[in-house]
Motif scaffolding. Sequence first.
Motif, PDB file in Angstrom:
ATOM      1  N   THR A  62       0.839  -1.199   0.000  1.00 49.26           N
ATOM      2  CA  THR A  62       0.000   0.000   0.000  1.00 49.26           C
ATOM      3  C   THR A  62       0.882   1.260   0.000  1.00 49.26           C
ATOM      4  O   THR A  62       2.070   1.200   0.325  1.00 49.26           O
ATOM      5  CB  THR A  62      -0.906   0.044   1.252  1.00 49.26           C
ATOM      6  OG1 THR A  62      -0.051   0.132   2.408  1.00 49.26           O
ATOM      7  CG2 THR A  62      -1.783  -1.182   1.358  1.00 49.26           C
ATOM      8  N   ILE A  63       0.230   2.378  -0.321  1.00 47.21           N
ATOM      9  CA  ILE A  63       0.936   3.668  -0.300  1.00 47.21           C
ATOM     10  C   ILE A  63       1.503   3.886   1.113  1.00 47.21           C
ATOM     11  O   ILE A  63       2.649   4.315   1.280  1.00 47.21           O
ATOM     12  CB  ILE A  63      -0.044   4.827  -0.622  1.00 47.21           C
ATOM     13  CG1 ILE A  63      -0.757   4.623  -1.968  1.00 47.21           C
ATOM     14  CG2 ILE A  63       0.637   6.194  -0.521  1.00 47.21           C
ATOM     15  CD1 ILE A  63       0.011   4.900  -3.184  1.00 47.21           C
ATOM     16  N   GLU A  64       0.662   3.574   2.075  1.00 49.81           N
ATOM     17  CA  GLU A  64       1.057   3.760   3.472  1.00 49.81           C
ATOM     18  C   GLU A  64       2.327   2.943   3.774  1.00 49.81           C
ATOM     19  O   GLU A  64       3.264   3.433   4.411  1.00 49.81           O
ATOM     20  CB  GLU A  64      -0.104   3.281   4.340  1.00 49.81           C
ATOM     21  CG  GLU A  64       0.046   3.588   5.789  1.00 49.81           C
ATOM     22  CD  GLU A  64      -1.125   3.019   6.611  1.00 49.81           C
ATOM     23  OE1 GLU A  64      -2.124   2.545   6.041  1.00 49.81           O
ATOM     24  OE2 GLU A  64      -0.988   3.047   7.844  1.00 49.81           O
ATOM     25  N   ILE A  66       4.589   1.892   1.594  1.00 45.36           N
ATOM     26  CA  ILE A  66       5.763   2.431   0.857  1.00 45.36           C
ATOM     27  C   ILE A  66       6.348   3.613   1.647  1.00 45.36           C
ATOM     28  O   ILE A  66       7.553   3.687   1.870  1.00 45.36           O
ATOM     29  CB  ILE A  66       5.404   2.856  -0.588  1.00 45.36           C
ATOM     30  CG1 ILE A  66       4.789   1.696  -1.357  1.00 45.36           C
ATOM     31  CG2 ILE A  66       6.634   3.401  -1.323  1.00 45.36           C
ATOM     32  CD1 ILE A  66       4.218   2.059  -2.726  1.00 45.36           C
ATOM     33  N   PHE A  67       5.475   4.515   2.092  1.00 43.92           N
ATOM     34  CA  PHE A  67       5.949   5.663   2.878  1.00 43.92           C
ATOM     35  C   PHE A  67       6.621   5.186   4.163  1.00 43.92           C
ATOM     36  O   PHE A  67       7.680   5.678   4.532  1.00 43.92           O
ATOM     37  CB  PHE A  67       4.771   6.594   3.234  1.00 43.92           C
ATOM     38  CG  PHE A  67       4.552   7.711   2.244  1.00 43.92           C
ATOM     39  CD1 PHE A  67       5.116   8.968   2.439  1.00 43.92           C
ATOM     40  CD2 PHE A  67       3.769   7.523   1.115  1.00 43.92           C
ATOM     41  CE1 PHE A  67       4.908  10.005   1.544  1.00 43.92           C
ATOM     42  CE2 PHE A  67       3.546   8.551   0.208  1.00 43.92           C
ATOM     43  CZ  PHE A  67       4.116   9.791   0.426  1.00 43.92           C
ATOM     44  N   ARG A  68       5.977   4.238   4.821  1.00 45.88           N
ATOM     45  CA  ARG A  68       6.488   3.794   6.129  1.00 45.88           C
ATOM     46  C   ARG A  68       7.833   3.068   5.981  1.00 45.88           C
ATOM     47  O   ARG A  68       8.783   3.323   6.713  1.00 45.88           O
ATOM     48  CB  ARG A  68       5.445   2.861   6.778  1.00 45.88           C
ATOM     49  CG  ARG A  68       5.759   2.501   8.222  1.00 45.88           C
ATOM     50  CD  ARG A  68       4.950   1.295   8.678  1.00 45.88           C
ATOM     51  NE  ARG A  68       5.237   0.124   7.840  1.00 45.88           N
ATOM     52  CZ  ARG A  68       4.366  -0.859   7.619  1.00 45.88           C
ATOM     53  NH1 ARG A  68       3.154  -0.816   8.133  1.00 45.88           N
ATOM     54  NH2 ARG A  68       4.718  -1.889   6.857  1.00 45.88           N
ATOM     55  N   GLY A 101      -2.109  13.478  -4.969  1.00 52.50           N
ATOM     56  CA  GLY A 101      -1.965  14.903  -4.696  1.00 52.50           C
ATOM     57  C   GLY A 101      -0.585  15.508  -4.902  1.00 52.50           C
ATOM     58  O   GLY A 101      -0.453  16.701  -5.148  1.00 52.50           O
ATOM     59  N   GLY A 102       0.480  14.679  -4.815  1.00 52.60           N
ATOM     60  CA  GLY A 102       1.813  15.259  -4.932  1.00 52.60           C
ATOM     61  C   GLY A 102       2.431  15.067  -6.306  1.00 52.60           C
ATOM     62  O   GLY A 102       3.485  15.642  -6.616  1.00 52.60           O
ATOM     63  N   ALA A 103       1.772  14.265  -7.151  1.00 51.27           N
ATOM     64  CA  ALA A 103       2.404  13.883  -8.423  1.00 51.27           C
ATOM     65  C   ALA A 103       2.658  15.078  -9.346  1.00 51.27           C
ATOM     66  O   ALA A 103       3.694  15.153 -10.017  1.00 51.27           O
ATOM     67  CB  ALA A 103       1.549  12.832  -9.125  1.00 51.27           C
TER      68      ALA A 103
HETATM   69  C1  S3P Z   1      -0.160  12.344  -1.710  1.00 57.95           C
HETATM   70  C2  S3P Z   1      -1.482  12.160  -1.987  1.00 57.95           C
HETATM   71  C3  S3P Z   1      -2.111  10.835  -2.081  1.00 57.95           C
HETATM   72  C4  S3P Z   1      -1.061   9.756  -2.370  1.00 57.95           C
HETATM   73  C5  S3P Z   1       0.091   9.858  -1.418  1.00 57.95           C
HETATM   74  C6  S3P Z   1       0.795  11.210  -1.496  1.00 57.95           C
HETATM   75  C7  S3P Z   1       0.398  13.721  -1.662  1.00 57.95           C
HETATM   76  O1  S3P Z   1      -3.100  10.822  -3.102  1.00 57.95           O
HETATM   77  O2  S3P Z   1      -0.590   9.847  -3.690  1.00 57.95           O
HETATM   78  O3  S3P Z   1      -0.419   9.641  -0.131  1.00 57.95           O
HETATM   79  O4  S3P Z   1       1.628  13.870  -1.767  1.00 57.95           O
HETATM   80  O5  S3P Z   1      -0.411  14.669  -1.566  1.00 57.95           O
HETATM   81  P1  S3P Z   1      -4.540  11.558  -2.945  1.00 57.95           P
HETATM   82  O6  S3P Z   1      -4.363  12.974  -3.366  1.00 57.95           O
HETATM   83  O7  S3P Z   1      -5.422  10.799  -3.869  1.00 57.95           O
HETATM   84  O8  S3P Z   1      -4.939  11.433  -1.527  1.00 57.95           O
END
Ligand code: S3P
Length: 192
Positions: A62-64, A66-68, A101-103
Motif C-alpha cells: 500500500t501507499i502507506e 511504501i511511505f512507512r 496529490g503530490g504527483a
Molecule cells: C499524496 C497524496 C495521495 C497519495 C500519497 C501522497 C500527496 O493521493 O498519492 O499519499 O503527496 O499529496 P490523494 O491525493 O489521492 O490522496
Amino acid sequence: MGNQSASLPHADPSVHKRISDVIILVGFMGAGKTTVGAELARLLGWSFEDLDDRIQSREGRTIEEIFRDAGETEFRRCEHLALRELLSEPESDCRVIALGGGAFAQEKNVSLLQDMNVRSVFLDAPIEELFRRCQQQGLHRPLRQDEAHFRRLYESRAPLYRAATFHVETNGKAVPQIAAEIARTLGISPSK
Ligand code: S3P
C-alpha cells in the motif's frame, strides 16, 4: 489589410503536436480527483485509472507501507515509473487518469505530461473544505497531518497546480456537475 500569412508565426512543430486523448486530474488531497475522474470517464465512455492504484499493484504494497518502509523519495520514484508506464500503454488512449496529490508537484512528471501533450485539469476547493473531506473519508494518507501542516503543503503546491491546462472549482458542486463542466471545458461531447 495586408497579407495575413506574412504575420503568422513560423511553424512551431509543438503547435501541431497531437493533443493526447488522455485527461489528467490533479489537485490536493480531498479535491475529488478519483470520484470525479471515474464519473468523467463514465460520461465520456472512456476508461479510468487512479495512479495510486497502479503504484500499489506494481509495488505489491500500500501507499502507506511504501511511505512507512521506504519514505517519500522512494514513493515519488515509484509514482514516476507508474505514470511513465501508464502513459506508454496504447490502451491509455481515451483514458481519464487521477494523479495522487503530490504527483503534479514533481518536475519530472510535469515535463513528461508536457512532452506528451496531455491536458490536465486542476480540481480545487477551499483548504478547509479539502481538510474536511479528507477527515470524512477517514483514509490513511501519510502526508495528511494536522490542519496547519495540510495548509502549508497546499500553499506550497498551489502555484504548481495552477500550471495545469484548466482549473475547475469544485466547492458546492455535485460530482456529475463537475464532470460535465470538465467535459464542456475540454470541448469533448459526452457519450451518454
Ligand atoms: C499524496 C497524496 C495521495 C497519495 C500519497 C501522497 C500527496 O493521493 O498519492 O499519499 O503527496 O499529496 P490523494 O491525493 O489521492 O490522496
